[in-house]
Design a protein around this motif. Sequence first.
Motif, mmCIF file in Angstrom:
data_model
loop_
_atom_site.group_PDB
_atom_site.id
_atom_site.type_symbol
_atom_site.label_atom_id
_atom_site.label_comp_id
_atom_site.label_asym_id
_atom_site.label_seq_id
_atom_site.Cartn_x
_atom_site.Cartn_y
_atom_site.Cartn_z
ATOM 1 N N ASP B 54 0.830 -1.216 0.000
ATOM 2 C CA ASP B 54 0.000 0.000 0.000
ATOM 3 C C ASP B 54 0.865 1.266 0.000
ATOM 4 O O ASP B 54 0.594 2.211 -0.758
ATOM 5 C CB ASP B 54 -0.932 -0.014 1.216
ATOM 6 C CG ASP B 54 -1.966 1.104 1.180
ATOM 7 O OD1 ASP B 54 -2.898 1.001 0.372
ATOM 8 O OD2 ASP B 54 -1.827 2.080 1.938
ATOM 9 N N ALA B 98 -13.669 -6.094 -4.919
ATOM 10 C CA ALA B 98 -12.854 -4.873 -5.048
ATOM 11 C C ALA B 98 -12.943 -4.355 -6.472
ATOM 12 O O ALA B 98 -13.119 -5.123 -7.419
ATOM 13 C CB ALA B 98 -11.402 -5.170 -4.696
ATOM 14 N N GLY B 127 -5.979 6.546 -3.301
ATOM 15 C CA GLY B 127 -5.505 5.420 -2.504
ATOM 16 C C GLY B 127 -6.480 4.264 -2.497
ATOM 17 O O GLY B 127 -7.462 4.255 -3.256
ATOM 18 N N TYR B 128 -6.206 3.292 -1.618
ATOM 19 C CA TYR B 128 -7.017 2.079 -1.497
ATOM 20 C C TYR B 128 -7.774 2.129 -0.176
ATOM 21 O O TYR B 128 -7.165 2.337 0.883
ATOM 22 C CB TYR B 128 -6.104 0.846 -1.560
ATOM 23 C CG TYR B 128 -6.788 -0.461 -1.239
ATOM 24 C CD1 TYR B 128 -7.752 -0.989 -2.091
ATOM 25 C CD2 TYR B 128 -6.470 -1.166 -0.086
ATOM 26 C CE1 TYR B 128 -8.384 -2.185 -1.797
ATOM 27 C CE2 TYR B 128 -7.090 -2.372 0.217
ATOM 28 C CZ TYR B 128 -8.057 -2.870 -0.640
ATOM 29 O OH TYR B 128 -8.685 -4.044 -0.345
ATOM 30 N N THR B 129 -9.105 1.976 -0.226
ATOM 31 C CA THR B 129 -9.918 2.174 0.982
ATOM 32 C C THR B 129 -9.884 1.008 1.967
ATOM 33 O O THR B 129 -10.163 1.206 3.145
ATOM 34 C CB THR B 129 -11.402 2.424 0.615
ATOM 35 O OG1 THR B 129 -11.835 1.351 -0.224
ATOM 36 C CG2 THR B 129 -11.589 3.733 -0.107
ATOM 37 N N GLY B 130 -9.595 -0.199 1.493
ATOM 38 C CA GLY B 130 -9.627 -1.370 2.367
ATOM 39 C C GLY B 130 -8.597 -1.264 3.491
ATOM 40 O O GLY B 130 -7.636 -0.511 3.404
ATOM 41 N N ASP B 131 -8.843 -2.038 4.547
ATOM 42 C CA ASP B 131 -7.949 -1.963 5.698
ATOM 43 C C ASP B 131 -7.970 -3.312 6.404
ATOM 44 O O ASP B 131 -9.014 -3.714 6.903
ATOM 45 C CB ASP B 131 -8.426 -0.849 6.639
ATOM 46 C CG ASP B 131 -7.389 -0.506 7.687
ATOM 47 O OD1 ASP B 131 -6.201 -0.804 7.474
ATOM 48 O OD2 ASP B 131 -7.771 0.054 8.729
ATOM 49 N N LEU B 134 -10.907 -5.703 5.908
ATOM 50 C CA LEU B 134 -11.975 -4.979 5.201
ATOM 51 C C LEU B 134 -11.675 -4.909 3.715
ATOM 52 O O LEU B 134 -10.620 -4.417 3.328
ATOM 53 C CB LEU B 134 -12.080 -3.548 5.719
ATOM 54 C CG LEU B 134 -13.031 -3.223 6.858
ATOM 55 C CD1 LEU B 134 -13.010 -1.732 7.130
ATOM 56 C CD2 LEU B 134 -14.433 -3.686 6.570
ATOM 57 N N PRO B 135 -12.606 -5.369 2.858
ATOM 58 C CA PRO B 135 -12.382 -5.207 1.420
ATOM 59 C C PRO B 135 -12.554 -3.742 1.035
ATOM 60 O O PRO B 135 -13.179 -2.977 1.776
ATOM 61 C CB PRO B 135 -13.488 -6.061 0.796
ATOM 62 C CG PRO B 135 -14.553 -6.125 1.826
ATOM 63 C CD PRO B 135 -13.905 -5.980 3.167
ATOM 64 N N GLY B 136 -12.005 -3.342 -0.093
ATOM 65 C CA GLY B 136 -12.130 -1.931 -0.486
ATOM 66 C C GLY B 136 -11.886 -1.717 -1.962
ATOM 67 O O GLY B 136 -11.827 -2.673 -2.739
ATOM 68 N N ASP B 137 -11.767 -0.460 -2.346
ATOM 69 C CA ASP B 137 -11.559 -0.075 -3.739
ATOM 70 C C ASP B 137 -10.366 0.864 -3.836
ATOM 71 O O ASP B 137 -10.047 1.568 -2.887
ATOM 72 C CB ASP B 137 -12.784 0.688 -4.265
ATOM 73 C CG ASP B 137 -14.067 -0.114 -4.179
ATOM 74 O OD1 ASP B 137 -14.083 -1.250 -4.689
ATOM 75 O OD2 ASP B 137 -15.040 0.384 -3.604
#
Lengths: 185, 148
Positions: B54, B98, B127-131, B134-137
């Motif tokens: 990331d 994602a 950036g990438y929202t997942g953490d 947590l899945p993200g975009d």
Amino acid sequence: MTLLSNALLGLALAPLTLLAQDRYMTRTGHVDFHSSTPIEDIHADNDKAVSVWDAGTGALEISMLIKAFTFKKALMQEHFNENYMESGKFPKSNFKGSIKGVTAAQLAVAGTYPVTVEGQITIHGVEKPVKAGGTITVDGKGGIRADSQFKVKPADHDIKIPGAVRDNIAESIQITVRFDYTKMP
Amino acid sequence: MKRRNIFLIIALVVLGGAAFGLKECFRGHTGVDGMDAVHAVDAPALLAEFMADDAAARAKYVGSAEQAIQVNGVIAAIEAGNDSIPANVRLETGDPMASVACEFAPADLPAAWKAGDRVSVKGICQGYTGDGMLPGDVVLQRCIEAEQ
């Protein structure tokens, strides 16, 4: 032998299936903040928060990009990212906690349920406990909406406001959260 | 006469400074159409870079100063926007949980675009929202159509 293997596999996966049945998520959660002083109002919106809520256990997780907050004025957005939130160093804000006051069974019945959200919020790399009221609204068509409002003090999260603009920024910032959840596959 | 000139110069400097300050205060966001894309990448590769590292992907695609990137991909879904919410074009990444989520002002979203189309988008990568779990975009904002 194949039947036995399949049965064992089914048993092993059953808890996961049950777990997934009560889990809801959004990747377009709305979070906005509003600061109001006699000098000026400051407002920013983020429509890209992600969240997973396990209605069975109440567990709730939220994550969002600080840079995804948009302001009408570009200069405000630059100051917010560079001077106050240091989004290069602390790119995300997150929440880990739970929603209390509604059960997975109630989600089958349309209505608005008052809830309490409680957990730890991390902003600017500083984790603090937070407790807020809110509602879960079930529309009867499978839509579940979560709303909450609470206040955050920048000083509690080690966000330094220069003296020259201290009167422009409220001591407590109003945070509004609106998530439209869909059931996880 | 000399004193009058000095006052005039001071007044002009003060007025110029005030005009610049006001203009800067109310400055809107720079249009992406006037920015060159510093990177061009396919949507699945962009997500893969954020998932792998990331911090490195942020340094490359988000950068320290605002920059535009171009992302090529196939539209998975289009979520319509309105006056207060931007439209959202999701590009396929190969991971159903994602996407590369591209925010468009409703007026900038090409009307003919539909799910399944191969498109190119230029926007500001945030950036990438997942953490963790947590899945993200991967999020792009202020997007416009880019030449393929």
